[in-house]
Design a protein around this motif. Structure first.
Motif, PDB file in Angstrom:
ATOM      1  N   ALA A  30       7.718  72.820  42.180  1.00 57.46           N
ATOM      2  CA  ALA A  30       7.078  72.799  40.864  1.00 57.46           C
ATOM      3  C   ALA A  30       8.088  73.115  39.774  1.00 57.46           C
ATOM      4  N   GLN A  82      10.367  70.448  38.412  1.00 59.46           N
ATOM      5  CA  GLN A  82       9.793  69.399  37.569  1.00 59.46           C
ATOM      6  C   GLN A  82       9.978  69.705  36.094  1.00 59.46           C
ATOM      7  N   LEU A  97      -7.537  67.964  47.134  1.00 65.48           N
ATOM      8  CA  LEU A  97      -7.153  68.605  45.880  1.00 65.48           C
ATOM      9  C   LEU A  97      -6.944  67.557  44.788  1.00 65.48           C
ATOM     10  N   VAL A  98      -6.307  66.426  45.152  1.00 68.23           N
ATOM     11  CA  VAL A  98      -6.103  65.359  44.167  1.00 68.23           C
ATOM     12  C   VAL A  98      -7.444  64.830  43.685  1.00 68.23           C
ATOM     13  N   PHE A 154      -8.935  67.537  41.304  1.00 70.58           N
ATOM     14  CA  PHE A 154      -8.304  67.988  40.066  1.00 70.58           C
ATOM     15  C   PHE A 154      -7.534  66.924  39.303  1.00 70.58           C
ATOM     16  N   LEU A 155      -7.010  65.915  39.955  1.00 68.49           N
ATOM     17  CA  LEU A 155      -6.160  64.982  39.211  1.00 68.49           C
ATOM     18  C   LEU A 155      -6.301  63.560  39.757  1.00 68.49           C
ATOM     19  N   LEU A 188      -0.333  59.777  45.162  1.00 71.29           N
ATOM     20  CA  LEU A 188      -0.495  60.744  46.239  1.00 71.29           C
ATOM     21  C   LEU A 188      -1.432  60.236  47.323  1.00 71.29           C
ATOM     22  N   ILE A 223       5.791  65.840  45.881  1.00 70.44           N
ATOM     23  CA  ILE A 223       4.418  66.089  45.441  1.00 70.44           C
ATOM     24  C   ILE A 223       4.415  66.490  43.974  1.00 70.44           C
ATOM     25  N   GLY A 224       5.365  67.373  43.607  1.00 67.32           N
ATOM     26  CA  GLY A 224       5.431  67.850  42.230  1.00 67.32           C
ATOM     27  C   GLY A 224       5.647  66.717  41.248  1.00 67.32           C
ATOM     28  N   VAL A 250       2.559  64.692  40.852  1.00 68.54           N
ATOM     29  CA  VAL A 250       1.558  65.377  40.024  1.00 68.54           C
ATOM     30  C   VAL A 250       1.941  65.262  38.553  1.00 68.54           C
ATOM     31  N   ALA A 251       3.235  65.485  38.252  1.00 69.91           N
ATOM     32  CA  ALA A 251       3.683  65.356  36.868  1.00 69.91           C
ATOM     33  C   ALA A 251       3.408  63.943  36.356  1.00 69.91           C
ATOM     34  N   VAL A 269      -0.157  63.629  35.437  1.00 64.72           N
ATOM     35  CA  VAL A 269      -0.475  64.257  34.149  1.00 64.72           C
ATOM     36  C   VAL A 269      -0.060  63.345  32.999  1.00 64.72           C
ATOM     37  N   MET A 270       1.129  62.781  33.103  1.00 61.56           N
ATOM     38  CA  MET A 270       1.616  61.872  32.049  1.00 61.56           C
ATOM     39  C   MET A 270       0.669  60.691  31.872  1.00 61.56           C
ATOM     40  N   MET A 279       3.640  71.013  32.532  1.00 59.74           N
ATOM     41  CA  MET A 279       4.275  72.010  33.385  1.00 59.74           C
ATOM     42  C   MET A 279       3.217  72.987  33.912  1.00 59.74           C
ATOM     43  N   PHE A 324       0.085  72.389  34.363  1.00 66.68           N
ATOM     44  CA  PHE A 324      -0.761  71.765  35.368  1.00 66.68           C
ATOM     45  C   PHE A 324      -0.051  71.631  36.701  1.00 66.68           C
ATOM     46  N   VAL A 325       1.239  71.256  36.637  1.00 69.78           N
ATOM     47  CA  VAL A 325       1.997  71.126  37.889  1.00 69.78           C
ATOM     48  C   VAL A 325       1.973  72.456  38.646  1.00 69.78           C
ATOM     49  N   PHE A 340      -1.567  73.242  40.007  1.00 67.09           N
ATOM     50  CA  PHE A 340      -1.898  72.383  41.145  1.00 67.09           C
ATOM     51  C   PHE A 340      -1.145  72.827  42.390  1.00 67.09           C
ATOM     52  N   LEU A 341       0.151  73.085  42.238  1.00 69.66           N
ATOM     53  CA  LEU A 341       0.916  73.453  43.429  1.00 69.66           C
ATOM     54  C   LEU A 341       0.552  74.867  43.910  1.00 69.66           C
TER      55      LEU A 341
END
Lengths: 440, 83
Positions: free
Chosen positions: A173, A176, A284-285, A288-289, A296, A426-427, A430-431, A434-435, B18, B20-21, B24-25
């Motif tokens: 994390a 990132q 989890l994906v 939450f995202l 993912l 994974i990080g 996830v980033a 978010v983008m 940042m 959120f990352v 999440f992790l």
């Protein structure tokens, strides 16, 4: 004589523009880096070759049917296109000026309906989409190729080290931060007036810091397709340069004592944990995202095929044959974006510079996070494994291992570094999610 | 004016992204740890001790076999390369 002249006018030398010549040289340079220097050859060979193909004058391999018609058609066809697009030519100007006028309209003024009719006109008089253009449409514009590659990466990834020590996810994390710092850098350059990036473009550039080729291609194909060529080239070249970029930063931020830290042996991880992990990640994906679900989701799918043990054949295809096929097509499609008018811009230099910064910041943040974790946790953590948090699997983990061995020849960090390494994948996904959520 | 807005948006995206990352992790760390513990307690690997014993009993025979094979191979290799 007349015929000879036609032949001359159709030749490459006559039509070669300076930009195309430079881009062909750039393609050659990429091929040299791949073949001579072994920089990510699996991708840079197709990308470099695709770049050369895309810049062959008159062939228009990377152009759509409409672009091609505008580029080479006879004045009568141009007149037809102008009628459809609502352009009026001044009769005195020559055909070249007409072509420029049409290009300008296509880039800005035309509506989707007008473009579609104009395309039909171009196809009607016998122009077709170039080969590389078709590859690009199928493989990248649709998002399919990076996702299939991600599935293959999932099928090649062993989450064992991560499961044995889940806290290394924090390292993935922290690294990132490079992505977001670069985004801020790109936006800052714009507000200083040095470059001209929109927020979407800045985000796509930032993803280079994720050190994950397919992710950066996927994100830029959604947020900033016009920069895709430069971003893909930057991201793959820097991945190849990881062994050069990272060690100086790693040594600057750690002391000899820290580099010598020996980590405790990882516990064995049961098969069931490995099977359940991709499913847990997927849930989890889902919760939450959902925007990271394409990346993912495919990653988890590939990993589940690997670990479940009942679909050996599928897992084998995903990590060998399929990923190879897709890599060829993906590379050529990225090469098609190396066209002179889009690549030879001041912005490309900015992207290359920012990409380098992204890597450096990501590496530094990973290491600082590892130092913090070492300070607060009972279990010793060698700060060198933090740099592996910038994905670039498995190169970054090998670099951690190598630098660790230099400090202490009996200290093998490879398996410990694989944890943050896959956490980085994974990080960055996830980033990316978010983008895409924020800007897409 | 426009530029300041862009910069602000960049900053907010950075903080949000940042954050959120990390969230999440962190969740993933918790879920993974719980999952490992749960599986370790309720579904331990069934055949964990069996192969150890099997390996221990079969080891001498296996070793002799492979020793013979390796010796033969080395012999053959050396003979071929001397010529």
């Amino acid at each position: 004589m007349e015929k000879l002249l036609t032949l001359w006018h159709g030749s490459g030398i006559y039509n070669l523009t300076l930009g195309q010549a430079v881009m062909i040289l750039v393609g050659m340079l990429l091929l040299y880096l791949a073949i001579g220097k072994k920089f990510e050859p699996l991708l840079l060979v197709p990308i470099g070759f695709g770049g050369i193909l895309a810049n062959i004058p008159e062939a228009g391999l990377a152009l759509s049917a409409l672009d091609q018609a505008i580029e080479v058609a006879k004045p009568a066809v141009l007149q037809q296109l102008a009628d459809v697009l609502g352009v009026s030519f001044d009769a005195g100007a020559n055909a070249e000026a007409w072509r420029e006028a049409l290009k300008a309209v296509i880039q800005e003024g035309a509506t989707a309906d007008m473009l579609r009719t104009a395309r039909d006109v171009a196809v009607g008089v016998g122009y077709g989409d170039g080969m590389l253009y078709s590859f690009y449409t199928v493989a990248i514009a649709s998002g399919i190729a990076p996702l299939i590659i991600f599935m293959g990466v999932g099928a090649m990834t062993d989450f064992g080290p991560l499961l044995a020590n889940p806290r290394t996810l924090f390292l993935g994390a922290a690294a990132q931060f490079g992505i977001f710092a670069t985004l801020l850098g790109a936006v800052g350059m714009t507000s200083m007036g040095w470059m001209d990036f929109s927020l979407n473009q800045a985000a796509a550039i930032g993803i280079i810091g994720g050190a994950d080729g397919p992710t950066s291609i996927y994100v830029s194909s959604i947020l900033a397709p016009e920069l895709l060529g430069a971003i893909a080239v930057a991201s793959y070249s820097y991945m190849a340069l990881v062994p050069l970029i990272q060690p100086p930063i790693m040594k600057a931020l750690t002391g000899q004592k820290e580099r010598e830290i020996v980590m405790t042996q990882l516990r064995p991880v049961s098969k069931r944990e490995k099977i359940v992990f991709p499913l847990a990640l997927l849930i989890l994906v889902v919760l939450f995202l959902p925007d990271a679900a394409p990346l993912l989701g495919m990653f988890c799918f590939g990993n589940l095929m690997r670990e479940c043990g009942v679909v050996e054949r599928l897992s084998d295809t995903a990590q060998n044959a399929l990923i190879n096929i897709v890599t060829i097509i993906l590379g050529l499609s990225v090469g098609s974006k190396l066209m002179a008018d889009r690549f030879l811009a001041f912005e490309t230099l900015g992207i290359l510079a920012l990409g380098m910064v992204a890597f450096a910041i990501g590496t530094a943040c990973g290491i600082l996070m590892a130092k913090l974790m070492n300070a607060v946790s009972r279990m010793p953590i060698n700060p060198l494994i933090g740099s592996a948090g910038v994905s670039a699997v498995p190169m970054a983990a090998r670099v951690s291992n190598k630098v660790g061995l230099e400090a202490n020849p009996h200290n093998f960090l490879l398996m410990h570094a694989m944890g943050p390494n896959v956490a980085g994948v994974i990080g960055s996904a996830v980033a990316a999610g978010v983008m895409i959520k924020y800007l897409g | 004016m426009q530029d300041m807005q862009l910069l602000e948006e960049g900053l907010s995206l950075m903080v949000l992204g940042m954050g959120f990352v990390f969230v999440f992790l962190t969740l993933l760390v918790i879920v993974t740890t719980l999952m490992s513990r749960f599986i370790g307690r309720f579904f331990p690997e069934p055949a964990a001790p069996a192969p150890v014993r099997g390996a221990a009993t079969s080891r001498p025979a296996q070793d002799n076999d492979s020793l013979a094979a390796i010796t033969a191979a080395v012999h053959r290799y050396r003979r071929r390369h001397r010529r």
